[in-house]
Every structure is written in structure tokens, then in C-alpha cells.
Design an enzyme around this catalytic site. Structure first.
Site, PDB file in Angstrom:
ATOM      1  N   HIS A  42       0.854  -1.182   0.000  1.00 14.83           N
ATOM      2  CA  HIS A  42       0.000   0.000   0.000  1.00 14.83           C
ATOM      3  C   HIS A  42       0.891   1.233   0.000  1.00 14.83           C
ATOM      4  O   HIS A  42       2.131   1.127  -0.038  1.00 14.83           O
ATOM      5  CB  HIS A  42      -0.966  -0.030   1.193  1.00 14.83           C
ATOM      6  CG  HIS A  42      -0.316  -0.279   2.517  1.00 14.83           C
ATOM      7  ND1 HIS A  42       0.629   0.571   3.053  1.00 14.83           N
ATOM      8  CD2 HIS A  42      -0.451  -1.287   3.414  1.00 14.83           C
ATOM      9  CE1 HIS A  42       1.028   0.108   4.222  1.00 14.83           C
ATOM     10  NE2 HIS A  42       0.401  -1.036   4.473  1.00 14.83           N
ATOM     11  N   GLY A  44       1.843   3.147   2.249  1.00 16.83           N
ATOM     12  CA  GLY A  44       2.861   3.191   3.310  1.00 16.83           C
ATOM     13  C   GLY A  44       4.154   2.548   2.827  1.00 16.83           C
ATOM     14  O   GLY A  44       5.246   3.127   2.951  1.00 16.83           O
ATOM     15  N   HIS A  45       4.041   1.363   2.241  1.00 21.44           N
ATOM     16  CA  HIS A  45       5.232   0.697   1.693  1.00 21.44           C
ATOM     17  C   HIS A  45       5.864   1.556   0.589  1.00 21.44           C
ATOM     18  O   HIS A  45       7.080   1.684   0.506  1.00 21.44           O
ATOM     19  CB  HIS A  45       4.858  -0.654   1.077  1.00 21.44           C
ATOM     20  CG  HIS A  45       4.235  -1.633   2.025  1.00 21.44           C
ATOM     21  ND1 HIS A  45       2.910  -1.997   1.968  1.00 21.44           N
ATOM     22  CD2 HIS A  45       4.752  -2.341   3.059  1.00 21.44           C
ATOM     23  CE1 HIS A  45       2.640  -2.882   2.906  1.00 21.44           C
ATOM     24  NE2 HIS A  45       3.740  -3.115   3.591  1.00 21.44           N
ATOM     25  N   ASP A 158       5.423   0.650  12.749  1.00 18.95           N
ATOM     26  CA  ASP A 158       5.883  -0.439  13.614  1.00 18.95           C
ATOM     27  C   ASP A 158       7.074   0.086  14.421  1.00 18.95           C
ATOM     28  O   ASP A 158       8.218  -0.334  14.222  1.00 18.95           O
ATOM     29  CB  ASP A 158       6.256  -1.648  12.762  1.00 18.95           C
ATOM     30  CG  ASP A 158       5.052  -2.145  11.983  1.00 18.95           C
ATOM     31  OD1 ASP A 158       4.162  -2.750  12.595  1.00 18.95           O
ATOM     32  OD2 ASP A 158       4.976  -1.875  10.769  1.00 18.95           O
ATOM     33  N   SER A 193      -2.583  -0.300   6.683  1.00 13.84           N
ATOM     34  CA  SER A 193      -2.074  -1.595   7.129  1.00 13.84           C
ATOM     35  C   SER A 193      -2.711  -2.676   6.273  1.00 13.84           C
ATOM     36  O   SER A 193      -3.880  -2.564   5.883  1.00 13.84           O
ATOM     37  CB  SER A 193      -2.455  -1.822   8.596  1.00 13.84           C
ATOM     38  OG  SER A 193      -2.308  -3.200   8.924  1.00 13.84           O
TER      39      SER A 193
HETATM   40  P1  AMP Z   1       4.793  -5.127   6.427  1.00 11.68           P
HETATM   41  O1  AMP Z   1       4.642  -5.496   4.989  1.00 11.68           O
HETATM   42  O2  AMP Z   1       3.498  -4.884   7.125  1.00 11.68           O
HETATM   43  O3  AMP Z   1       5.733  -6.025   7.164  1.00 11.68           O
HETATM   44  O4  AMP Z   1       5.494  -3.702   6.439  1.00 11.68           O
HETATM   45  C1  AMP Z   1       6.706  -3.480   5.762  1.00 11.68           C
HETATM   46  C2  AMP Z   1       7.237  -2.122   6.125  1.00 11.68           C
HETATM   47  O5  AMP Z   1       6.292  -1.121   5.790  1.00 11.68           O
HETATM   48  C3  AMP Z   1       7.503  -1.976   7.637  1.00 11.68           C
HETATM   49  O6  AMP Z   1       8.709  -1.269   7.830  1.00 11.68           O
HETATM   50  C4  AMP Z   1       6.314  -1.190   8.098  1.00 11.68           C
HETATM   51  O7  AMP Z   1       6.566  -0.412   9.252  1.00 11.68           O
HETATM   52  C5  AMP Z   1       6.067  -0.294   6.904  1.00 11.68           C
HETATM   53  N1  AMP Z   1       4.685   0.204   6.936  1.00 11.68           N
HETATM   54  C6  AMP Z   1       3.560  -0.522   7.121  1.00 11.68           C
HETATM   55  N2  AMP Z   1       2.486   0.290   7.176  1.00 11.68           N
HETATM   56  C7  AMP Z   1       2.950   1.557   7.026  1.00 11.68           C
HETATM   57  C8  AMP Z   1       2.330   2.846   6.990  1.00 11.68           C
HETATM   58  N3  AMP Z   1       1.010   2.997   7.126  1.00 11.68           N
HETATM   59  N4  AMP Z   1       3.121   3.925   6.824  1.00 11.68           N
HETATM   60  C9  AMP Z   1       4.466   3.787   6.688  1.00 11.68           C
HETATM   61  N5  AMP Z   1       5.103   2.607   6.699  1.00 11.68           N
HETATM   62  C10 AMP Z   1       4.358   1.509   6.865  1.00 11.68           C
END
Ligand code: AMP
Length: 303
Positions: A42, A44-45, A158, A193
Site C-alpha cells: 500500500h 505506506g510501503h 511499527d 495496514s
Molecule cells: P509489512 O509489509 O506490514 O511487514 O510492512 C513493511 C514495512 O512497511 C515496515 O517497515 C512497516 O513499518 C512499513 N509500513 C507498514 N504500514 C505503514 C504505513 N502505514 N506507513 C508507513 N510505513 C508503513
């Protein structure tokens, strides 16, 4: 430019191929930016990927749903996987390589080496998820060793994970700098998320209360409140007013050792919370800090 990038991106599934690629970057002294993810990407990533593109010469994104960081087998199995869609998002973002290994490539049969950051991993999220961070730090170490990134980009979403990753690289002298980026949110404040897609329409309506409650604490802090007990009470009251939400934990800690604070006068404070919306557990956090705790770039500093 975009199409050229799209044509250039390679999806790697084998560690040996990844090592061949990263050895070449080492030889050319090309700084690599690495973004570890579990996919189903998304905005965020993508914010992490954009910063990686800005700071490094080559960008590698891993997409690995890491079984070692899931408590329940069911959660691991139902975690969404959308590699083709992820690749469509990453190619135009200027990513050079996706590393999407099968589980056996990271954890071959008989695997028995674990990397654990004690104490920090037992706090906050670690209470409800005892082996979670051990899984994260083990996978991160393997990925860092395969990739040799100059920078690794992680989200403040996180926060505890970033603090633990920083301690990991400090103590093991891993030559990588952890860069932490702000949490990307929906317009109503809900942190993006992958788990948001598990929410029913009613739960989705209720979910912004978590950030609203954290913002309430920030408001009080900005008005001069420095008592953790009072801020905590305000957060609980706000979440309690939403019948669709059930607070799992709330903690006000320092930003390095993650120890509970009573008084927020002299240091940066991290407020971390998790809440259930139906059976979906969402987490969020906020950093409270006076101007004096900001570093030169204005970036907030945990860990
Ligand atoms: P994940 O795929 O959930 O393991 O997340 C991968 C990376 O993306 C981790 O460093 C998370 O902290 C970051 N991340 C997840 N959600 C967000 C968000 N809403 N904003 C910024 N970074 C995010």
C-alpha cells in the site's frame, strides 16, 4: 523512464541469484536501498520505496511473508499474497529487484539459527506475541547478509520494530543504516495496514478511534500535560467511547529502552497502542516530543 524501469525490474526468488546481483553492486560501490516487506503493498510501503529511490543508487524490495514472525499458523496462512499486483506497483516506482523467496530459501530444512534482541522484544507487542520479534530479527539478519544494503527503510507504524532493528544493527555491527519514515494514513487518520482489509464495514468505521485517541493525548501534551497517567486516561476514555473497539494495551514509554514513563518532562515519549476491532488487532503509535528532541533534519528519533 517509467516503462524503462518497468522493463528493468527483475523478480528474484533464489538467494544465490540475489547474492550474484548484490556482489556486483558491492564491486561497483553502488549504495543499495532495501525495503523489507510482507507484500500486499500500500501507500505506506511505497513511501519507503520512494525514499529508498531518493537515497540509494539501487533499490531492492523483499516480499516475504515470514512464518517465523506469526504466532498462529492460521494468521500466517490467511495473510494475503498478491505478488503480481505488488510487482505492478513497484516497477513504476523505480525498484530494481524484488526478492520474493519461497520459505525454504530463507529457512532450509533443519534451520536452527535465531537472532534475538532480548528484553526489547519482550515488551509492548512482544507481550501478546512472544516469538514475533525473534522472527523479524532473524529474517532481517538473513536479508541484510544477502543484500548488504547501505540503508534499510522501515515505517514508524511499527515503532518497536524500528527500535529493535536499530539495536540489532548496532550490536552486531551490521553495516546498514535504518531509516525510519512517518506513518502514512487514510484521510480519517487510520494508519494504512495490510490488516485493514480484514475489517468489516462497521469495524472500518470504528477503527480511526485508535489514532483519534493518540491525537487526543498529543493535544493534551501540547497544552502542557506531562503526566503519563493523565494522558493514558484520556486515550482510554476516547477508545472506551467507541463500542466497536477494545483496547488490548496502551503504553507510554521512552523511545529507546521502551520503559514505561511516569513523567514526560525530560524526554521523547512513545505512546503505543493495540486494539481489537472484531477479531482484527490493529496497532498504532505516536511520538510526543518537544522541539528540543528533534534532530537536525526534523525527523523524529527513536532507538
Ligand atoms: P509489512 O509489509 O506490514 O511487514 O510492512 C513493511 C514495512 O512497511 C515496515 O517497515 C512497516 O513499518 C512499513 N509500513 C507498514 N504500514 C505503514 C504505513 N502505514 N506507513 C508507513 N510505513 C508503513
Amino acid at each position: 523512464m517509467t516503462t524503462e524501469r518497468a522493463r528493468d525490474m527483475e523478480i528474484i526468488t533464489r538467494a544465490a541469484r540475489l547474492q550474484a546481483v548484490t556482489s556486483k553492486f558491492d564491486e561497483e560501490a553502488k549504495p543499495v536501498g532495501f525495503v523489507p516487506t510482507m507484500g500486499t503493498l500500500h501507500e505506506g510501503h511505497l513511501s519507503l520505496v520512494r525514499e529508498a529511490r531518493r537515497m540509494a543508487d539501487a533499490v531492492i524490495v523483499s516480499i516475504f511473508v515470514n512464518p517465523a514472525q506469526f504466532g498462529q499458523v492460521e494468521d500466517y496462512e490467511r495473510y494475503p499474497r498478491e505478488l503480481a499486483r505488488d510487482a505492478d506497483l513497484l516497477a513504476p516506482a523505480g525498484v530494481d529487484y524484488i526478492f520474493a523467496p519461497p520459505v525454504e530459501e530463507i529457512y532450509p530444512k533443519g534451520f536452527s539459527t535465531w537472532v534475538e534482541v532480548r528484553e526489547l522484544s519482550e515488551k509492548l507487542e512482544g507481550v501478546a506475541r512472544p516469538d514475533h520479534f525473534r522472527g523479524v530479527t532473524t529474517a532481517l539478519t538473513i536479508l541484510f547478509n544477502l543484500i548488504h544494503p547501505k540503508f534499510a527503510f522501515m515505517g514508524q507504524k511499527d515503532a518497536q520494530q524500528t527500535v529493535i532493528a536499530k539495536k540489532l544493527v548496532r550490536e552486531l555491527h551490521l553495516p546498514v543504516e535504518i531509516v525510519v519514515m512517518p506513518t502514512v494514513r487514510e484521510t480519517d487518520g487510520l494508519a494504512l495496514s495490510t490488516k485493514n482489509q480484514y475489517l468489516t464495514a462497521d469495524e472500518r468505521q470504528a477503527a480511526p478511534v485508535l489514532y483519534r485517541a493518540l491525537r487526543r493525548a498529543e493535544e493534551l501534551f501540547n497544552e502542557g500535560e506531562r503526566s503519563a497517567a493523565k494522558l493514558s486516561k484520556a486515550v482510554r476514555r476516547e477508545v472506551g467511547a467507541e463500542p466497536g473497539a477494545e483496547l488490548d494495551y496502551l503504553a507510554i514509554t521512552d523511545g529507546e529502552r521502551l520503559e514505561p514513563l511516569d513523567d514526560l518532562n525530560d524526554q521523547l515519549a512513545l505512546i503505543s497502542a493495540a486494539a481489537f476491532f472484531g477479531s482484527t488487532r490493529l496497532t498504532d503509535n505516536i511520538i510526543l516530543n518537544d522541539e528540543k528532541f528533534k534532530n537536525k533534519t526534523g525527523r523524529l528519533k527513536l532507538g
